[in-house]
Design a protein around this motif. Structure first.
Motif, PDB file in Angstrom:
ATOM      1  N   LEU A  57       0.703  -1.204   0.078  1.00  0.00           N
ATOM      2  CA  LEU A  57      -0.068   0.125  -0.003  1.00  0.00           C
ATOM      3  C   LEU A  57       0.914   1.200  -0.072  1.00  0.00           C
ATOM      4  N   SER A  59       0.404   3.817   1.071  1.00  0.00           N
ATOM      5  CA  SER A  59       0.237   5.012   2.343  1.00  0.00           C
ATOM      6  C   SER A  59      -0.424   4.014   3.616  1.00  0.00           C
ATOM      7  N   LEU A  61      -2.952   2.646   5.863  1.00  0.00           N
ATOM      8  CA  LEU A  61      -4.502   2.707   5.757  1.00  0.00           C
ATOM      9  C   LEU A  61      -5.043   2.367   7.100  1.00  0.00           C
ATOM     10  N   GLY A  64      -8.135  -2.135   8.770  1.00  0.00           N
ATOM     11  CA  GLY A  64      -9.418  -2.031   7.828  1.00  0.00           C
ATOM     12  C   GLY A  64      -9.165  -2.003   6.490  1.00  0.00           C
ATOM     13  N   GLY A  65      -8.429  -0.974   6.099  1.00  0.00           N
ATOM     14  CA  GLY A  65      -8.257  -0.539   4.719  1.00  0.00           C
ATOM     15  C   GLY A  65      -7.341  -1.626   4.067  1.00  0.00           C
ATOM     16  N   ALA A  66      -6.388  -2.112   4.928  1.00  0.00           N
ATOM     17  CA  ALA A  66      -5.514  -3.125   4.312  1.00  0.00           C
ATOM     18  C   ALA A  66      -6.137  -4.448   3.919  1.00  0.00           C
ATOM     19  N   GLN A  68      -9.453  -4.776   3.518  1.00  0.00           N
ATOM     20  CA  GLN A  68     -10.404  -4.546   2.386  1.00  0.00           C
ATOM     21  C   GLN A  68      -9.556  -4.738   1.140  1.00  0.00           C
ATOM     22  N   THR A  69      -8.224  -4.047   1.029  1.00  0.00           N
ATOM     23  CA  THR A  69      -7.485  -4.210  -0.397  1.00  0.00           C
ATOM     24  C   THR A  69      -7.151  -5.793  -0.579  1.00  0.00           C
ATOM     25  N   LYS A  72     -10.557  -7.108  -2.053  1.00  0.00           N
ATOM     26  CA  LYS A  72     -10.698  -6.398  -3.701  1.00  0.00           C
ATOM     27  C   LYS A  72      -9.857  -7.361  -4.480  1.00  0.00           C
ATOM     28  N   ASP A 170     -17.740  -2.507   0.037  1.00  0.00           N
ATOM     29  CA  ASP A 170     -17.999  -1.517   1.225  1.00  0.00           C
ATOM     30  C   ASP A 170     -17.716  -2.546   2.543  1.00  0.00           C
TER      31      ASP A 170
ATOM     32  N   GLN B 101      -5.928   2.205  -2.154  1.00  0.00           N
ATOM     33  CA  GLN B 101      -6.069   0.840  -2.511  1.00  0.00           C
ATOM     34  C   GLN B 101      -6.092   0.378  -4.075  1.00  0.00           C
ATOM     35  N   SER B 104      -2.548   1.092  -5.325  1.00  0.00           N
ATOM     36  CA  SER B 104      -1.655  -0.177  -4.820  1.00  0.00           C
ATOM     37  C   SER B 104      -2.007  -1.692  -5.577  1.00  0.00           C
TER      38      SER B 104
END
Lengths: 238, 122
Positions: A57, A59, A61, A64-66, A68-69, A72, A170, B101, B104
């Motif tokens: 990543l 930046s 995150l 949670g953001g990690a 979610q990546t 995805k 989401d 996201q 990346s």
């Protein structure tokens, strides 16, 4: 069924390679993806050196953001089951098949590996304060969703394809573990718990520090309440 | 109000309007926010130039002192602005996470493709 391990890692240079080795040794038949959440230590160079499949990543995150990546990535690459697995050695590879089982049998949409169920002879049950906090969160979830989740902060969980798709689109990033559980429960997804044992952390520091815990608890409880309202019917039911 | 104080206040408001106009010229303010700042600037000038406007208005509205009305209005405006800002920040934060996201993920994909091409070439 195509399965993938999502392994978030933030400054885990002491444990991440050990975790990957263990996964490879156990020869469970699945792929993995490490999400390097903008680490500032040697994590990235270790991942590159050891040729570990990973996303860096650009930046930081937060967990949670990690994660979610990872969802995805799993969604884009057509996986059927995604398992969230910590990079700090807290989770045990031996339980991966066990937490996937209810999903393979179509008994649940999400399975949480929980430390607190009586059946498990966990070597690591966590401290009194953490337990107390966990119980409080459980209680709040029970009020809002009418379902008992014994270990709502456990980051060891498996989801099926439908949930994976939902999470890719989401995913609550502030207090991801309890919030994502609530977001599924209010939309009548089936969440099941399976007893697992967890190890003490190999290195790194827990993302929940003691002096922050009161602040954390207040916000988590509020977020559960808010999510149980805001996520209702938002997640589509097929 | 004393005349010297009045002059000082008018000067301050003029500086305020000057700063607004400068930010317009530099294009670092969205029009929808700009309108808010211009309206407050104009309102301040009107309140200062028309004698007894503030006093009469606060009398009509039933405030005991004009200053109470000014404070109340100011506090409500600031509350509104703060609320607006937190909503805005939350929205922007969501978009930011999405961007990080996706960038990346794309980077990882491109790196993989490049690696594969390099291996094929060799």
């Amino acid at each position: 069924m195509k399965r993938i391990l999502i392994i978030p890692a933030y400054n885990e240079q002491d444990s991440i390679i050990k975790t990957i080795e263990k996964i490879k040794e156990s020869n469970i038949n699945m792929d993995y993806i490490v999400i390097n959440d903008g680490s500032t230590d040697g994590t990235e160079s270790l991942l590159v050196e050891n040729n570990v499949n990973h996303i860096r990543l650009i930046s930081n995150l937060g967990i949670g953001g990690a994660v979610q990546t990872g969802y995805k990535y799993a969604f884009e690459n057509g996986y059927d089951i995604a398992i969230q697995f910590d990079g700090d050695g807290q989770h045990d590879v031996r339980f991966i098949d066990k937490i996937c089982e209810p999903i393979v049998l179509k008994e649940a949409d999400m399975v949480i590996g929980t430390r607190y169920l009586d059946k498990s002879s966990s070597s690591f049950q966590s401290t009194f304060m953490r337990r107390f906090g966990s119980n409080l969160i459980s209680f709040m979830i029970k009020i809002c969703c009418r379902k008992k989740i014994t270990d709502p902060t456990s980051g060891f969980r498996a989801v099926n394809k439908r949930v994976l798709e939902e999470f890719a689109l989401d995913y609550p990033t502030e207090y991801p573990e309890p919030e994502s559980t609530v977001s599924l429960l209010v939309n009548k997804y089936v969440v099941k718990e399976v007893p697992v044992s967890m190890n003490e952390r190999n290195g790194g520091t827990s993302s929940i520090r003691l002096w922050k815990s009161v602040d954390y608890m207040g916000k988590v409880l509020l977020s559960i309440l808010v999510d149980s309202i805001s996520f209702r019917k938002k997640r589509r039911k097929k | 109000m004393q005349n010297s104080l009045k002059v000082a206040l008018i000067v301050i408001v003029l500086i305020y309007i000057f700063i607004i106009l400068k930010s317009v010229k530099k294009k670092n303010m969205r029009i929808s926010y700009l309108i808010f700042w211009i309206i407050t600037g104009i309102a301040l000038i009107i309140a200062l130039l028309i004698p007894n406007l503030v006093e009469n208005l606060s009398d009509v509205l039933g405030f005991e002192m004009p200053i109470n009305m000014i404070f109340s209005v100011a506090i409500f405006i600031i509350l509104y602005l703060m609320f607006d800002m937190t909503v805005l920040i939350s929205k922007e934060q969501r978009k930011n996470v999405l961007l990080i996201q996706e960038v990346s993920l794309l980077k990882q994909r491109i790196e993989n493709i490049e690696k594969k091409r390099k291996d094929d070439y060799e």
